[in-house]
Design an enzyme around this catalytic site. Sequence first.
Site, PDB file in Angstrom:
ATOM      1  N   ASP A 102     -14.598  -3.709  -4.437  1.00 43.02           N
ATOM      2  CA  ASP A 102     -13.584  -4.748  -4.676  1.00 43.02           C
ATOM      3  C   ASP A 102     -13.219  -4.660  -6.155  1.00 43.02           C
ATOM      4  O   ASP A 102     -13.715  -3.779  -6.881  1.00 43.02           O
ATOM      5  CB  ASP A 102     -14.112  -6.162  -4.314  1.00 43.02           C
ATOM      6  CG  ASP A 102     -12.988  -7.141  -3.959  1.00 43.02           C
ATOM      7  OD1 ASP A 102     -12.150  -7.440  -4.840  1.00 43.02           O
ATOM      8  OD2 ASP A 102     -12.944  -7.597  -2.811  1.00 43.02           O
TER       9      ASP A 102
ATOM     10  N   GLY B  86     -13.193  -1.362  -8.504  1.00 41.59           N
ATOM     11  CA  GLY B  86     -12.028  -0.479  -8.600  1.00 41.59           C
ATOM     12  C   GLY B  86     -10.774  -1.146  -8.080  1.00 41.59           C
ATOM     13  O   GLY B  86     -10.753  -2.350  -7.846  1.00 41.59           O
ATOM     14  N   ASP B  87      -9.736  -0.323  -7.901  1.00 44.49           N
ATOM     15  CA  ASP B  87      -8.431  -0.813  -7.466  1.00 44.49           C
ATOM     16  C   ASP B  87      -7.995   0.037  -6.277  1.00 44.49           C
ATOM     17  O   ASP B  87      -7.808   1.250  -6.420  1.00 44.49           O
ATOM     18  CB  ASP B  87      -7.445  -0.653  -8.639  1.00 44.49           C
ATOM     19  CG  ASP B  87      -6.028  -1.025  -8.263  1.00 44.49           C
ATOM     20  OD1 ASP B  87      -5.763  -1.341  -7.081  1.00 44.49           O
ATOM     21  OD2 ASP B  87      -5.170  -0.990  -9.159  1.00 44.49           O
ATOM     22  N   PHE B  88      -7.861  -0.598  -5.099  1.00 45.75           N
ATOM     23  CA  PHE B  88      -7.568   0.217  -3.909  1.00 45.75           C
ATOM     24  C   PHE B  88      -6.167   0.809  -3.910  1.00 45.75           C
ATOM     25  O   PHE B  88      -5.851   1.642  -3.070  1.00 45.75           O
ATOM     26  CB  PHE B  88      -7.912  -0.504  -2.606  1.00 45.75           C
ATOM     27  CG  PHE B  88      -7.319  -1.872  -2.378  1.00 45.75           C
ATOM     28  CD1 PHE B  88      -6.070  -2.239  -2.854  1.00 45.75           C
ATOM     29  CD2 PHE B  88      -8.038  -2.796  -1.616  1.00 45.75           C
ATOM     30  CE1 PHE B  88      -5.532  -3.491  -2.608  1.00 45.75           C
ATOM     31  CE2 PHE B  88      -7.513  -4.067  -1.360  1.00 45.75           C
ATOM     32  CZ  PHE B  88      -6.256  -4.410  -1.864  1.00 45.75           C
TER      33      PHE B  88
ATOM     34  N   HIS C 131      -3.513  -7.718   6.297  1.00 46.00           N
ATOM     35  CA  HIS C 131      -2.591  -8.861   6.466  1.00 46.00           C
ATOM     36  C   HIS C 131      -2.168  -9.476   5.124  1.00 46.00           C
ATOM     37  O   HIS C 131      -1.247 -10.279   5.082  1.00 46.00           O
ATOM     38  CB  HIS C 131      -3.176  -9.920   7.423  1.00 46.00           C
ATOM     39  CG  HIS C 131      -4.275 -10.761   6.841  1.00 46.00           C
ATOM     40  ND1 HIS C 131      -4.828 -11.820   7.516  1.00 46.00           N
ATOM     41  CD2 HIS C 131      -4.931 -10.715   5.656  1.00 46.00           C
ATOM     42  CE1 HIS C 131      -5.752 -12.379   6.762  1.00 46.00           C
ATOM     43  NE2 HIS C 131      -5.847 -11.724   5.640  1.00 46.00           N
TER      44      HIS C 131
HETATM   45  C1  SAM Z   1      -8.515 -12.055   1.753  1.00 46.82           C
HETATM   46  S1  SAM Z   1      -9.763 -11.488   0.655  1.00 46.82           S
HETATM   47  C2  SAM Z   1     -10.810 -10.743   1.859  1.00 46.82           C
HETATM   48  C3  SAM Z   1     -12.188 -10.507   1.393  1.00 46.82           C
HETATM   49  C4  SAM Z   1     -13.180 -10.036   2.461  1.00 46.82           C
HETATM   50  N1  SAM Z   1     -12.804  -8.764   3.058  1.00 46.82           N
HETATM   51  C5  SAM Z   1     -13.378 -11.088   3.529  1.00 46.82           C
HETATM   52  O1  SAM Z   1     -13.000 -10.854   4.671  1.00 46.82           O
HETATM   53  O2  SAM Z   1     -13.903 -12.158   3.206  1.00 46.82           O
HETATM   54  C6  SAM Z   1      -8.934 -10.144  -0.137  1.00 46.82           C
HETATM   55  C7  SAM Z   1      -9.781  -9.319  -1.083  1.00 46.82           C
HETATM   56  O3  SAM Z   1      -8.972  -8.242  -1.598  1.00 46.82           O
HETATM   57  C8  SAM Z   1      -9.392  -7.990  -2.930  1.00 46.82           C
HETATM   58  N2  SAM Z   1      -8.360  -7.232  -3.650  1.00 46.82           N
HETATM   59  C9  SAM Z   1      -7.127  -7.641  -4.002  1.00 46.82           C
HETATM   60  N3  SAM Z   1      -6.488  -6.692  -4.705  1.00 46.82           N
HETATM   61  C10 SAM Z   1      -7.347  -5.639  -4.792  1.00 46.82           C
HETATM   62  C11 SAM Z   1      -7.255  -4.349  -5.391  1.00 46.82           C
HETATM   63  N4  SAM Z   1      -6.146  -3.971  -6.018  1.00 46.82           N
HETATM   64  N5  SAM Z   1      -8.316  -3.512  -5.265  1.00 46.82           N
HETATM   65  C12 SAM Z   1      -9.435  -3.896  -4.619  1.00 46.82           C
HETATM   66  N6  SAM Z   1      -9.579  -5.123  -4.021  1.00 46.82           N
HETATM   67  C13 SAM Z   1      -8.551  -5.969  -4.119  1.00 46.82           C
HETATM   68  C14 SAM Z   1      -9.603  -9.389  -3.471  1.00 46.82           C
HETATM   69  O4  SAM Z   1     -10.387  -9.361  -4.645  1.00 46.82           O
HETATM   70  C15 SAM Z   1     -10.268 -10.091  -2.293  1.00 46.82           C
HETATM   71  O5  SAM Z   1     -11.680  -9.994  -2.365  1.00 46.82           O
END
Ligand code: SAM
Length: 325
Positions: A189, A215-217, A235
């Site tokens: 994350d 990191g950054d996906f 989503h």
């Molecule tokens: C809706 S939450 C879902 C978290 C987890 N999968 C859950 O079901 O509880 C979205 C997640 O995407 C992560 N996120 C947003 N942008 C991101 C990025 N550029 N790279 C990695 N993670 C990211 C956020 O930090 C957050 O933890």
Amino acid sequence: MATSFWVPLAIHTAAKWRVADVLEDGSKTVAELARATDTQEDPLRRVLRALASLGIFAETEDGRFAHTPMSRTLRSDAPGSLRDFMMMIGADWYWRAWGQLPHSIKTTQPGFDQVFGEPVFEYLSKHAEAATVFNRAMTGFSAMSGAEVAPERYDFSQVKTVVDVAGGHGSFLARVLKTHPHLRGGLFDQPAVVAEAQAMLAESGVADRCTLLGGDFFESVPESYDVYMMKMIIHDWKDAQALRILQNCRKAMLRDAKLLLVEQLMPERAVPGPHHFIDLAMLSMLGSKVRTVTEFRALLAQAGFELTRTIDLVHGFAILESKPS
Ligand SMILES: C[S@@+](CC[C@H](N)C(=O)[O-])C[C@H]1O[C@@H](n2cnc3c(N)ncnc32)[C@H](O)[C@@H]1O
């Protein structure tokens, strides 16, 4: 229905000041509750009466308050507690974004960006308190959504390693690792988010089998895991960005690896249930959507995946299993 937004804001108020936590078994006077929560007696009584009119807390004949089954769900220690989720629903950054729904319908743009001038995840990366509320709400929502049953519903027997891409504070990965003790995991994350995950993983007794990966996906995701899981991530994003995330997963995966999305599936027509309002929450906060299985299949194909099967969970959630095509 016309005034129903009053209800979650009243629930939020009780959740914020932890009324349900200080009210244990038996009943308490409002003066006792006000003292224990450091709030004012008269407005607290009015909020509690409003909630009691809906069956959330009960007022006794002598004006004391006691728990009901609904108010107990606001306790921090309730199984599937609603407390953290209600902290987000009543946060001003949350409902102000919803207030821009008419703007979103005109423009397709998220209400959040209209109010705050930047996308929600950028805002959260600069506002630590809001980010904690959001991440806890996501953990809470997972616990009550039923998506948490996914680890029991998928056969991990031939799998050695799993990575939870954008796995937040790690509650889902912890559950997967606990359910399947032969697995090793990676929690990926944003760096600030994984930095807060250690406690949860240690508490679940899986920290020694789990690597934290910041990191950054949109740039890349960790390479060479057997299974790539993403729960409630696609989503969050419009098609172009969702495609980029899926393509980065595809690039990181070996040919025989699997991708598991845990997502709510949108029915093809209006049905009772939470789907359509969750879809509007996606629009207001992120400009994104809850997708149908047909939309997922098409998006996955564009990213180089073949959707191999869907496994229905509860509350409209499903595991979508794909393999590189
Ligand atoms: C809706 S939450 C879902 C978290 C987890 N999968 C859950 O079901 O509880 C979205 C997640 O995407 C992560 N996120 C947003 N942008 C991101 C990025 N550029 N790279 C990695 N993670 C990211 C956020 O930090 C957050 O933890």
